[in-house]
Design a protein around this motif. Sequence first.
Motif, mmCIF file in Angstrom:
data_model
loop_
_atom_site.group_PDB
_atom_site.id
_atom_site.type_symbol
_atom_site.label_atom_id
_atom_site.label_comp_id
_atom_site.label_asym_id
_atom_site.label_seq_id
_atom_site.Cartn_x
_atom_site.Cartn_y
_atom_site.Cartn_z
ATOM 1 N N ARG A 12 -25.424 6.720 -29.031
ATOM 2 C CA ARG A 12 -26.482 7.658 -29.403
ATOM 3 C C ARG A 12 -25.993 8.642 -30.453
ATOM 4 N NH1 ARG A 12 -28.155 9.896 -23.969
ATOM 5 N NH2 ARG A 12 -26.733 8.372 -23.141
ATOM 6 N N SER A 13 -24.755 9.111 -30.328
ATOM 7 C CA SER A 13 -24.230 10.053 -31.324
ATOM 8 C C SER A 13 -23.990 9.354 -32.664
ATOM 9 C CB SER A 13 -22.945 10.712 -30.823
ATOM 10 O OG SER A 13 -21.915 9.766 -30.704
ATOM 11 N N ARG A 14 -23.616 8.080 -32.653
ATOM 12 C CA ARG A 14 -23.452 7.334 -33.908
ATOM 13 C C ARG A 14 -24.784 7.210 -34.630
ATOM 14 N NH1 ARG A 14 -21.376 1.821 -33.904
ATOM 15 N NH2 ARG A 14 -20.974 2.191 -36.085
ATOM 16 N N ARG A 15 -25.847 6.907 -33.870
ATOM 17 C CA ARG A 15 -27.161 6.794 -34.495
ATOM 18 C C ARG A 15 -27.660 8.152 -34.971
ATOM 19 N NH1 ARG A 15 -28.134 3.062 -30.283
ATOM 20 N NH2 ARG A 15 -29.139 4.694 -29.087
ATOM 21 N N LEU A 16 -27.343 9.216 -34.255
ATOM 22 C CA LEU A 16 -27.779 10.557 -34.631
ATOM 23 C C LEU A 16 -27.179 10.960 -35.965
ATOM 24 C CD1 LEU A 16 -29.259 13.173 -33.842
ATOM 25 C CD2 LEU A 16 -27.147 13.897 -32.735
ATOM 26 N N PHE A 17 -25.934 10.603 -36.215
ATOM 27 C CA PHE A 17 -25.254 10.984 -37.446
ATOM 28 C C PHE A 17 -25.215 9.848 -38.476
ATOM 29 C CE2 PHE A 17 -23.456 13.895 -34.269
ATOM 30 C CZ PHE A 17 -23.874 15.071 -34.842
ATOM 31 N N ASP A 18 -26.149 8.934 -38.392
ATOM 32 C CA ASP A 18 -26.265 7.870 -39.392
ATOM 33 C C ASP A 18 -26.696 8.517 -40.705
ATOM 34 O OD1 ASP A 18 -26.638 5.570 -40.828
ATOM 35 O OD2 ASP A 18 -28.128 4.702 -39.470
ATOM 36 N N LEU A 19 -25.930 8.292 -41.749
ATOM 37 C CA LEU A 19 -26.198 8.947 -43.035
ATOM 38 C C LEU A 19 -27.521 8.525 -43.649
ATOM 39 C CD1 LEU A 19 -22.717 9.024 -44.757
ATOM 40 C CD2 LEU A 19 -23.975 10.899 -43.723
ATOM 41 N N LEU A 22 -30.076 11.126 -42.796
ATOM 42 C CA LEU A 22 -29.877 12.353 -43.569
ATOM 43 C C LEU A 22 -30.359 12.168 -45.003
ATOM 44 C CD1 LEU A 22 -28.614 15.209 -43.794
ATOM 45 C CD2 LEU A 22 -26.526 14.071 -44.492
#
Length: 86
Positions: A12-19, A22
Amino acid sequence: MSEQSGTGPANRSRRLFDLRFLISGLFLLYGVIEVVTGLLDSRAELAKADGIRINLWLGIAMLVLGLFFLLWARLRPLPPADRDNG
């Protein structure tokens, strides 16, 4: 066991910080600003640009690019994190 199915906290954190999210958010935000600016251009600004609404066209292009990145991130999500680091 939830880490193997791709729904664990690491994934979930990997998907949250997917560039891609952004980048798409920034392009969508700037695209909306440019479209509004392009719609509100004065006659003097249009005359400087030889009658072409540059801000409007640039804003539309930015919106399309932002939607492309968002669609890409949704259709091709990141693979689950590899927890077997030895």
